[in-house]
Design an enzyme around this catalytic site. Structure first.
Site, PDB file in Angstrom:
ATOM      1  N   GLU A  38      36.898  32.673  47.243  1.00  0.00           N
ATOM      2  CA  GLU A  38      36.240  33.225  46.058  1.00  0.00           C
ATOM      3  C   GLU A  38      35.389  34.395  46.527  1.00  0.00           C
ATOM      4  O   GLU A  38      34.428  34.208  47.265  1.00  0.00           O
ATOM      5  CB  GLU A  38      35.373  32.137  45.405  1.00  0.00           C
ATOM      6  CG  GLU A  38      34.559  32.629  44.223  1.00  0.00           C
ATOM      7  CD  GLU A  38      33.598  31.549  43.689  1.00  0.00           C
ATOM      8  OE1 GLU A  38      33.880  30.346  43.838  1.00  0.00           O
ATOM      9  OE2 GLU A  38      32.548  31.941  43.153  1.00  0.00           O
ATOM     10  N   ASP A  88      22.663  32.750  40.388  1.00  0.00           N
ATOM     11  CA  ASP A  88      22.632  32.511  41.822  1.00  0.00           C
ATOM     12  C   ASP A  88      21.243  32.188  42.338  1.00  0.00           C
ATOM     13  O   ASP A  88      20.249  32.770  41.915  1.00  0.00           O
ATOM     14  CB  ASP A  88      23.186  33.738  42.568  1.00  0.00           C
ATOM     15  CG  ASP A  88      24.703  33.769  42.519  1.00  0.00           C
ATOM     16  OD1 ASP A  88      25.317  32.757  42.908  1.00  0.00           O
ATOM     17  OD2 ASP A  88      25.267  34.782  42.072  1.00  0.00           O
TER      18      ASP A  88
END
Ligand SMILES: Cc1ncc(COP(=O)(O)O)c(C=O)c1O
Lengths: 409, 267
Positions: free
Chosen positions: B49, B60
Site C-alpha cells: 500500500e 494518520d
C-alpha cells in the site's frame, strides 16, 4: 427575505452549496455528523431550544449588540458608517453566539466533552466559556505558533478550566490545530462534540454555524431600518473561515440592492504569496472536510497562510463564501496587513474603539469601497461594518507593530 | 478479477490472510521508499500500500504524519508517487494506493486514474472520500479498470455499511478502532464484529487495519479477516533506524514476522 434564487434553501440536504461544501471525512465520523445534523434540525424546529438559545444570547452574551453610527469615522470615509458592535459581546467577539448554540446542542445530544480548534484564541476562549457554563470538559487545540502570539488567551482558557494542547505538527497554526482536533474527534466521537469555530468543515457545520450567528445580520437589518429608515448600501466583513461575514450577510442575501463585501487577509500582498486570501489567491480543493477555495500548490498540498491576524490566518474558507463568490452575490477582496493596521489605528483615534485586527480588515475594506460607492451612487453611501471583535487580545501585536511598547514590556 | 482479488483468492486457497504493508511514497527519499517496499515484498508482504504523502493527513497518527512530512520536505510530488508505484509494481506484488482526496482532485480525477492504471496500480484506498461524494471517482475507476476501497468503521450504520461495500471493488477496508493510524498495544474488540457485519453484506474480501504491529497481532486479525493491514509499525522501522541498512534489516525482520503471523491465524 425576497424571492432571490440565492435565498432558496441552501445548502442541499447533503450540505452542498452549488459545487462546494459536502462531506470529505473518514467514514468513522459520518454517524456523528448525521447525529449532529439531526439534532440541529430538530432543535431549530423546537420552540424550547430556540427560546433557551435566545435567552442565553440576551442574558449571557449581551446581544442584540449595538448598532453604532460612527460619526467621526464617517466623516473620514465620506460614508455613513454603522458599526455592528459584536466586540461588546461577552468574550469579546461574535464567536460567542456560535459556541452557545453548539454547547446547547452538545447537551441535547448527551455528550459531556467538547473539543475545539483555535487560531487567535477567541474561539478557544468562547468554547472554554461555554464549557464552564454548561459543565462540559473542554480541550482546545492551538498551533504552537499561535499559543505564543496569543499567550493572554491561552491563560484565559486555562482560567476557565479548559485544557490547551499546543499543536507542534505542520505549520503549527490553525490548520494543524484543526487536523489534531479531527483526529481527537475520530477517536472519541461517542462522548465528544467537535465545536468547530467557523462556518467551515464538513456538513452540517457550515450551515449550522451560519444559523447560530445569523442573528448578527437579522439584528443589524432591523436596527438599520429602525435607526435610519432604510437598508445599507453595502455590508462589509472580514473573512477568515467566514462565520462573522456569513452571520451579517445572511439577512441581506435576498436584498438585491445591498452589496456584500468580504475582506480577506492579504498579508504582505497576494502577489507575494504570503497571504491568507483563499478566494482571491486560492483554487478549488478539499480541505478539512469540505470542498471550497484553498491555498494549495500544484500537487494539492496545502500552502501555509500568512496574516498579522491569527484569526484570519487560515488557508481555506467556508464553502458558502466560495459559492457566494462564484455566483457573484458577494465580492471578495484582499486587505494587506499594512492596510488593516492603518484602519486599526484610524478606529482607535476617531472613535475610541480598539478593534480586533481581524475586524480591522473589514474597516480597511470599507475605507477602500467608500469613495467607489459614493461615485457609483452619486451620494454618500451607507456602509454597515461588522466589528466582529475587540482588540484586547491584540494589544501586544499592535503595540509591537506601532513600536509603542516600552522596552521592558 | 482485479490483481488484488487474485491475491486474496490465492491466500484464501492457502488458508491464510493477505498481508498488506503500507509505506508513504518518497519516505525517506524516492529511492529509499522503493528499496523499503521492495524489501517488504521480498520478506513476505503480499500487497504493498503506497500512501501519497499529504500536508493534512487527518486519519494518520504521529508516525505516518512524521514520515509524510519527511517525504514532503524532500520535495516528493504526485508524479514521483506514480513513479514509485510503477517501480514497486514491477516486483510483481500488487500495489494499492492510499491517498487523501485533494491531491487526486488537484491532479484531475480522470487523469490520475489513467496514470495510476498506466503505472500498474490496482486502485485506491480513500480515507477521506466516502461514496456519497465519489461520483467522479466511480466513473474514472470504471473507465480505467481500477479498484475502489472505501472504509467501513465500527460506527457505520448497517445501512451505510451496505451502501459503502456496494461501491467497493477489490477489497473493503475495515478500520479496527475508532481512531487514527498507529500501532497499539492491544488489538481491537470492535474489529471482529465489524468484519462479520461487513461479511453479511458483501462477498468481497475484508482487510483490517489500524493498530496492528506485531506477528501475534497479525495472527489474531488473520483469525477473522481476509487481510491484515500494517502501516505505522513498518514505517517506524525506517523512522527509528540509525541508517538505511539498519532500517531495511528491521523492515525485513518485521515483515517476515507479520508474514508468519498471517500464516498461523489464531482461531
Ligand atoms: C474577532 C474575530 N473576527 C473574525 C474572526 C475570523 O473568523 P470568521 O471568519 O469565522 O468570522 C475571528 C477568528 O478568530 C475573530 O476572533
Amino acid at each position: 427575505m425576497s424571492a432571490d434564487a440565492l435565498a432558496a434553501p441552501y445548502p442541499d440536504t447533503a450540505g452542498h452549496f452549488g459545487r462546494f461544501g459536502g462531506r470529505f471525512v473518514p467514514e468513522a465520523l459520518v454517524a456523528a455528523l448525521d447525529e449532529l445534523d439531526g439534532a440541529w434540525r430538530t432543535a431549530m424546529a423546537d420552540e424550547s431550544f430556540r427560546g433557551e438559545f435566545a435567552a442565553l444570547l440576551r442574558d449571557y452574551a449581551g446581544t442584540p449588540s449595538l448598532l453604532y453610527p460612527a460619526e467621526r469615522l464617517s466623516a473620514k470615509l465620506g460614508a455613513r458608517v454603522l458599526l455592528k458592535r459584536e466586540d461588546l459581546n461577552h468574550t469579546g467577539a461574535h464567536k460567542v453566539r456560535n459556541v452557545l448554540g453548539q454547547a446547547l446542542l452538545t447537551k441535547r445530544m448527551g455528550k459531556r466533552r467538547v473539543i475545539a480548534e483555535t487560531g487567535a484564541g477567541q474561539h478557544g476562549v468562547a468554547s472554554a466559556t461555554a464549557a464552564a457554563l454548561f459543565d462540559l470538559e473542554c480541550v482546545v487545540y492551538m498551533g504552537e505558533v499561535d499559543t505564543e502570539r496569543q499567550a493572554l488567551n491561552v491563560a484565559r482558557m486555562r482560567m476557565l478550566g479548559a485544557t490547551v494542547v499546543p499543536v507542534t505538527t505542520g505549520s503549527r497554526t490553525l490548520k494543524d490545530a484543526m487536523n489534531e482536533a479531527m483526529r481527537d474527534w475520530v477517536a472519541n466521537v461517542d462522548e465528544t462534540h467537535y465545536l468547530i469555530g467557523t462556518a467551515a468543515g464538513p456538513h452540517p457545520f457550515p450551515a449550522m454555524v451560519r444559523d447560530f450567528v445569523r442573528g448578527i445580520g437579522d439584528e443589524a437589518r432591523q436596527q438599520c431600518l429602525d435607526q435610519i429608515g432604510r437598508l445599507p448600501d453595502a455590508v462589509a466583513a472580514c473573512v477568515g473561515g467566514g462565520s462573522n461575514a456569513l452571520g451579517i450577510f445572511h439577512a441581506f442575501v435576498g436584498d438585491a440592492d445591498v452589496r456584500l463585501y468580504g475582506f480577506e487577509a492579504g498579508g504582505d500582498g497576494v502577489e507575494t504569496g504570503k497571504h491568507a486570501a483563499s478566494i482571491t489567491g486560492g483554487s478549488t480543493g478539499v480541505l478539512h472536510g469540505t470542498r471550497t477555495y484553498v491555498l494549495q500548490d500544484a500537487d494539492g498540498q496545502t500552502v501555509e497562510s500568512h496574516s498579522i491576524s491569527a484569526g484570519l490566518d487560515y488557508p481555506g474558507v467556508g464553502p458558502e463564501h466560495a459559492w457566494l463568490h462564484d455566483s457573484g452575490r458577494a465580492t471578495y477582496t484582499p486587505v494587506t496587513d499594512t492596510e488593516a493596521m492603518a484602519a486599526f489605528e484610524l478606529l482607535c483615534r476617531t472613535e475610541g474603539i480598539i478593534p480586533a485586527i481581524e475586524s480591522a480588515h473589514a474597516l480597511a475594506g470599507a475605507v477602500q469601497i467608500a469613495p467607489k460607492l459614493a461615485a457609483e451612487l452619486g451620494r454618500e453611501p451607507v456602509i454597515l461594518i461588522n466589528l466582529s471583535g475587540r482588540g484586547d487580545k491584540d494589544v501586544h501585536t499592535a503595540g509591537e507593530y506601532f513600536g509603542i511598547l516600552d522596552k521592558e514590556q | 478479477m482485479s490483481r488484488i482479488g487474485v491475491a486474496f483468492d490465492k491466500a484464501r486457497a492457502d488458508g491464510r490472510a493477505v498481508l498488506v504493508g503500507c509505506m508513504p511514497a518518497g519516505f525517506p527519499t524516492v529511492e529509499g521508499s522503493i528499496a523499503a517496499m521492495t524489501a517488504m515484498v521480498e520478506a513476505g508482504v503480499d500487497v504493498i500500500e503506497v500512501e501519497i504523502p499529504y500536508s493534512d493527513p487527518v486519519m494518520d497518527g504521529p508516525v505516518i504524519q512524521k514520515a509524510s512530512d519527511i517525504a514532503l520536505a524532500g520535495g516528493v510530488r504526485t508524479a514521483d508517487a506514480l513513479r514509485i508505484i510503477e517501480a514497486v509494481a514491477a516486483t510483481g506484488a500488487p500495489v494499492v494506493t492510499m491517498t487523501y482526496w485533494n491531491p487526486v482532485e488537484r491532479y484531475g480525477v480522470d487523469a490520475f486514474a489513467r496514470d495510476l492504471a498506466a503505472a500498474g496500480g490496482t486502485g485506491l484506498i480513500t480515507p477521506d472520500l466516502i461514496p456519497d461524494e465519489a461520483q467522479e471517482w466511480l466513473a474514472a475507476s470504471d473507465a480505467h479498470g481500477l479498484d475502489r476501497t472505501f472504509l467501513v468503521s465500527p460506527s457505520s450504520t448497517d445501512q451505510r455499511l451496505a451502501m459503502t461495500v456496494q461501491h467497493c471493488r477489490g477489497f473493503v477496508y475495515a478500520t479496527a478502532v475508532m481512531g487514527v493510524t498507529g500501532a497499539r498495544a492491544r488489538t481491537s474488540d470492535a474489529a471482529p464484529i465489524l468484519v462479520s457485519r461487513t461479511r453479511e453484506v458483501t462477498d468481497l474480501p475484508v482487510g483490517v487495519g489500524l493498530g496492528v504491529g506485531t506477528g501475534a497481532q497479525a495472527a489474531t486479525v488473520a483469525g477473522y479477516a481476509d487481510g491484515v493491514i500494517v502501516g505505522s509499525a513498518l514505517v517506524r522501522c525506517v523512522l527509528d533506524a540509525p541508517d538505511r541498512a539498519a532500517g531495511l534489516t528491521a523492515l525485513r525482520t518485521l515483515s517476515a514476522e507479520l508474514a508468519d503471523g498471517v500464516r498461523n491465524p489464531t482461531r
